[in-house]
Motif scaffolding. Structure first.
Motif, PDB file in Angstrom:
ATOM      1  N   THR A  33       0.831  -1.196   0.000  1.00  0.00           N
ATOM      2  CA  THR A  33       0.000   0.000   0.000  1.00  0.00           C
ATOM      3  C   THR A  33       0.868   1.248   0.000  1.00  0.00           C
ATOM      4  O   THR A  33       1.982   1.259   0.507  1.00  0.00           O
ATOM      5  CB  THR A  33      -0.943   0.026   1.231  1.00  0.00           C
ATOM      6  OG1 THR A  33      -0.142   0.028   2.402  1.00  0.00           O
ATOM      7  CG2 THR A  33      -1.877  -1.157   1.231  1.00  0.00           C
TER       8      THR A  33
ATOM      9  N   ASP B 279      -5.353   5.901   8.230  1.00  0.00           N
ATOM     10  CA  ASP B 279      -5.799   4.532   7.974  1.00  0.00           C
ATOM     11  C   ASP B 279      -6.411   4.460   6.577  1.00  0.00           C
ATOM     12  O   ASP B 279      -5.766   4.775   5.612  1.00  0.00           O
ATOM     13  CB  ASP B 279      -6.757   4.054   9.062  1.00  0.00           C
ATOM     14  CG  ASP B 279      -6.096   4.025  10.435  1.00  0.00           C
ATOM     15  OD1 ASP B 279      -4.918   3.629  10.511  1.00  0.00           O
ATOM     16  OD2 ASP B 279      -6.743   4.419  11.420  1.00  0.00           O
ATOM     17  N   GLN B 280      -7.670   4.107   6.480  1.00  0.00           N
ATOM     18  CA  GLN B 280      -8.331   3.969   5.181  1.00  0.00           C
ATOM     19  C   GLN B 280      -9.271   5.137   4.883  1.00  0.00           C
ATOM     20  O   GLN B 280     -10.157   5.031   4.040  1.00  0.00           O
ATOM     21  CB  GLN B 280      -9.111   2.648   5.133  1.00  0.00           C
ATOM     22  CG  GLN B 280      -8.222   1.432   5.177  1.00  0.00           C
ATOM     23  CD  GLN B 280      -7.271   1.374   3.994  1.00  0.00           C
ATOM     24  OE1 GLN B 280      -7.675   1.498   2.850  1.00  0.00           O
ATOM     25  NE2 GLN B 280      -5.994   1.197   4.277  1.00  0.00           N
ATOM     26  N   THR B 281      -9.072   6.262   5.555  1.00  0.00           N
ATOM     27  CA  THR B 281      -9.958   7.411   5.391  1.00  0.00           C
ATOM     28  C   THR B 281      -9.162   8.637   4.952  1.00  0.00           C
ATOM     29  O   THR B 281      -8.098   8.914   5.493  1.00  0.00           O
ATOM     30  CB  THR B 281     -10.692   7.720   6.711  1.00  0.00           C
ATOM     31  OG1 THR B 281     -11.373   6.538   7.144  1.00  0.00           O
ATOM     32  CG2 THR B 281     -11.714   8.834   6.528  1.00  0.00           C
TER      33      THR B 281
ATOM     34  N   GLU C 155      -7.920   5.703  -4.284  1.00  0.00           N
ATOM     35  CA  GLU C 155      -7.767   4.243  -4.321  1.00  0.00           C
ATOM     36  C   GLU C 155      -8.794   3.508  -3.477  1.00  0.00           C
ATOM     37  O   GLU C 155      -8.462   2.603  -2.712  1.00  0.00           O
ATOM     38  CB  GLU C 155      -6.353   3.852  -3.884  1.00  0.00           C
ATOM     39  CG  GLU C 155      -5.268   4.426  -4.741  1.00  0.00           C
ATOM     40  CD  GLU C 155      -3.883   4.054  -4.267  1.00  0.00           C
ATOM     41  OE1 GLU C 155      -3.709   3.709  -3.080  1.00  0.00           O
ATOM     42  OE2 GLU C 155      -2.972   4.121  -5.093  1.00  0.00           O
TER      43      GLU C 155
ATOM     44  N   ARG D 106     -10.479   4.441  -0.874  1.00  0.00           N
ATOM     45  CA  ARG D 106     -10.607   4.811   0.540  1.00  0.00           C
ATOM     46  C   ARG D 106     -11.857   5.658   0.752  1.00  0.00           C
ATOM     47  O   ARG D 106     -12.354   6.299  -0.154  1.00  0.00           O
ATOM     48  CB  ARG D 106      -9.377   5.592   0.992  1.00  0.00           C
ATOM     49  CG  ARG D 106      -8.141   4.724   1.132  1.00  0.00           C
ATOM     50  CD  ARG D 106      -6.937   5.583   1.451  1.00  0.00           C
ATOM     51  NE  ARG D 106      -5.772   4.810   1.771  1.00  0.00           N
ATOM     52  CZ  ARG D 106      -4.967   4.254   0.878  1.00  0.00           C
ATOM     53  NH1 ARG D 106      -5.207   4.381  -0.398  1.00  0.00           N
ATOM     54  NH2 ARG D 106      -3.905   3.571   1.266  1.00  0.00           N
ATOM     55  N   GLU D 107     -12.331   5.665   1.991  1.00  0.00           N
ATOM     56  CA  GLU D 107     -13.476   6.494   2.356  1.00  0.00           C
ATOM     57  C   GLU D 107     -13.062   7.964   2.319  1.00  0.00           C
ATOM     58  O   GLU D 107     -11.960   8.318   2.738  1.00  0.00           O
ATOM     59  CB  GLU D 107     -13.949   6.133   3.767  1.00  0.00           C
ATOM     60  CG  GLU D 107     -15.105   6.966   4.240  1.00  0.00           C
ATOM     61  CD  GLU D 107     -15.508   6.657   5.673  1.00  0.00           C
ATOM     62  OE1 GLU D 107     -16.419   7.337   6.158  1.00  0.00           O
ATOM     63  OE2 GLU D 107     -14.913   5.762   6.300  1.00  0.00           O
TER      64      GLU D 107
END
Length: 81
Positions: free
Chosen positions: A2, A31-33, A58, A60-61
């Motif tokens: 990643t 993180d993923q946000t 990509e 992500r939120e």
């Protein structure tokens, strides 16, 4: 593997400048946000920013925390000394 948050933030910031022509928005990846913060002059600009960020994020939120601050016309003529 990643992508590192700093690289992703830079890529999203570049995308906002290129597609939405906006330079004053802060991008923060945790993180993923992806968080977008700043001010724009209309709800339409706010949506354009989110869409531009989404294309580079990509999957992500996206948390669009950009505020709309309308620009008012001047109250009258400004006189310079």
């Amino acid at each position: 593997m990643t992508e590192q948050p700093d690289y992703l933030e830079a890529r999203i910031t570049e995308r906002l400048a290129a597609r939405a022509h906006e330079l004053g928005v802060q991008v923060d990846v945790r993180d993923q946000t992806v968080y977008l913060r700043g001010e724009v002059v209309s709800e339409e600009r706010r949506r354009e920013l989110e869409e531009a960020a989404r294309t580079a994020a990509e999957g992500r939120e996206i948390r669009n925390e950009v505020s709309v601050v309308p620009v008012r016309a001047p109250d009258g003529e400004e006189t310079l000394p």
